[in-house]
Design an enzyme around this catalytic site. Structure first.
Site, PDB file in Angstrom:
ATOM      1  N   ASP A 129     -12.730  -3.109 -15.766  1.00  9.03           N
ATOM      2  CA  ASP A 129     -10.695  -3.028 -16.198  1.00  9.03           C
ATOM      3  C   ASP A 129     -10.722  -4.438 -16.755  1.00  9.03           C
ATOM      4  O   ASP A 129      -9.901  -4.485 -17.608  1.00  9.03           O
ATOM      5  CB  ASP A 129      -9.460  -2.778 -14.711  1.00  9.03           C
ATOM      6  CG  ASP A 129      -9.807  -1.450 -13.980  1.00  9.03           C
ATOM      7  OD1 ASP A 129     -10.593  -0.732 -15.650  1.00  9.03           O
ATOM      8  OD2 ASP A 129      -8.483  -1.288 -13.584  1.00  9.03           O
ATOM      9  N   TYR A 161      -2.887  -5.614  -9.877  1.00  8.12           N
ATOM     10  CA  TYR A 161      -1.788  -6.662  -9.375  1.00  8.12           C
ATOM     11  C   TYR A 161      -0.669  -6.010  -8.685  1.00  8.12           C
ATOM     12  O   TYR A 161      -0.640  -6.194  -7.643  1.00  8.12           O
ATOM     13  CB  TYR A 161      -1.782  -7.728 -10.139  1.00  8.12           C
ATOM     14  CG  TYR A 161      -1.379  -9.019  -8.668  1.00  8.12           C
ATOM     15  CD1 TYR A 161      -1.908  -9.006  -7.837  1.00  8.12           C
ATOM     16  CD2 TYR A 161       0.007 -10.601  -9.968  1.00  8.12           C
ATOM     17  CE1 TYR A 161      -1.289 -10.543  -7.268  1.00  8.12           C
ATOM     18  CE2 TYR A 161      -0.203 -11.356  -9.143  1.00  8.12           C
ATOM     19  CZ  TYR A 161      -0.621 -11.762  -7.663  1.00  8.12           C
ATOM     20  OH  TYR A 161      -0.163 -12.263  -7.307  1.00  8.12           O
ATOM     21  N   SER A 220      -1.082  -4.148  -5.299  1.00 12.52           N
ATOM     22  CA  SER A 220      -1.998  -5.589  -4.469  1.00 12.52           C
ATOM     23  C   SER A 220      -0.669  -5.770  -3.500  1.00 12.52           C
ATOM     24  O   SER A 220      -0.331  -5.998  -2.436  1.00 12.52           O
ATOM     25  CB  SER A 220      -2.769  -6.500  -4.622  1.00 12.52           C
ATOM     26  OG  SER A 220      -4.433  -5.431  -5.027  1.00 12.52           O
TER      27      SER A 220
END
Length: 294
Positions: free
Chosen positions: A75, A191, A194
């Site tokens: 990615d 992100y 996460s």
């Protein structure tokens, strides 16, 4: 058909798959133009059955018509390619040579099949919204946009930073945290995920605000409309902070003015049969798999 082949670096274990890609392109009579730094790296390791051209960057799209950009990596490679593709609307097909890929969905052992489907038109095109950063003084040169996310993060100290956040000029919250993520729907699997943020469908008209390690446990990720303008004021014990757009970063101070809005263009991704969003998240997150039987 003319395609750009884009990647950032070559690992020795990837050489057979890179060779397979160029052999398959030659089999289908597809003209390949290779990103110049990558071409210099692979030229001693890959045999080209037909001549390949050199692709240098964004301006090449203005002088030559390309049908697709094929990325080799994960990615992160697609995010790097986005800074080159920009507003050209050339669709990107991601071949995954990395690990977990929500954008680069084509497995490396499926390269011949993927190119065949591309040639036969067995695909759809999905438009992914971007975000745009308005900053004073300006940041990130001529690429102040992101496909995945914008973040503000601490840099020179282990202490938390303070991020005053406004939506359309109205005060939202002061975040005491290690940082704050503003993600697009595409970035919701990056992100932000996460940090405990939700997975959002790519065609949703939303932004996701996800704090990074917030001091207050009752501060949770927040979904807002993407026609909002979100502004930030940052302060802390240190003088400098990190500001990022996808994998790119710049150092800022508390004097920087930051505002994020919806981008002016979309990034087009090639979606092959059996590689849609639902299939991808089920496969990547192992939903419905009873690991006790494996």
């Amino acid at each position: 058909m003319q395609v750009v082949v884009f990647s950032q670096y070559l690992k020795p274990t990837d050489i057979p798959y890179v060779q397979t890609l160029f052999d398959t392109l030659a089999d289908h009579g597809i003209a390949a133009y290779v990103y110049k730094p990558y071409l210099e790296e692979i030229s001693q390791h890959v045999t080209f059955r037909t001549n390949v051209g050199v692709f240098e960057g964004y301006k090449d799209f203005q002088v030559r018509k390309f049908d697709f950009v094929i990325t080799l990596g994960g990615d992160g490679t697609i995010l790097a390619a986005v800074t080159v593709v920009r507003d050209t609307e050339v669709p990107i097909l991601g071949i995954n040579l990395g690990r977990l890929g929500f954008l680069a969905t084509v497995a490396k052992n499926k390269i011949p099949r993927a190119i065949k489907w591309l040639v036969n038109g067995q695909y759809t095109i999905g438009g992914r919204r971007t975000l745009h950063l308005e900053a004073d003084p300006p940041l990130f040169g001529d690429t102040p946009f992101a496909l995945n996310d914008f973040t503000v993060l601490k840099r020179d100290t282990s202490s938390m930073i303070t991020i005053h956040t406004y939506v359309n000029g109205s005060f939202l919250n002061t975040y005491w945290a290690d940082g704050l993520i503003l993600a697009t729907p595409t970035g919701s699997t990056g992100y932000s995920l996460s940090g405990g943020g939700p997975i959002v469908f790519p065609d949703s008209h939303t932004f996701i605000l996800t704090p990074v390690a917030p001091h207050n446990l009752n501060v949770r990720p927040l979904v807002i409309a993407d026609d909002s303008v979100v502004t930030f004021e940052v302060e802390g014990r240190a003088d400098n902070f990190l500001c990022t757009l996808d994998s790119r970063y710049e150092v800022i101070s508390s004097t920087n003015q930051l505002a994020v809005r919806r981008g002016d263009f979309k990034i087009k991704l090639v979606i092959l049969k059996d590689f849609g969003f639902l299939e991808t998240i089920r496969r990547k997150l192992a939903w419905g798999v009873d690991m006790r039987n494996h």
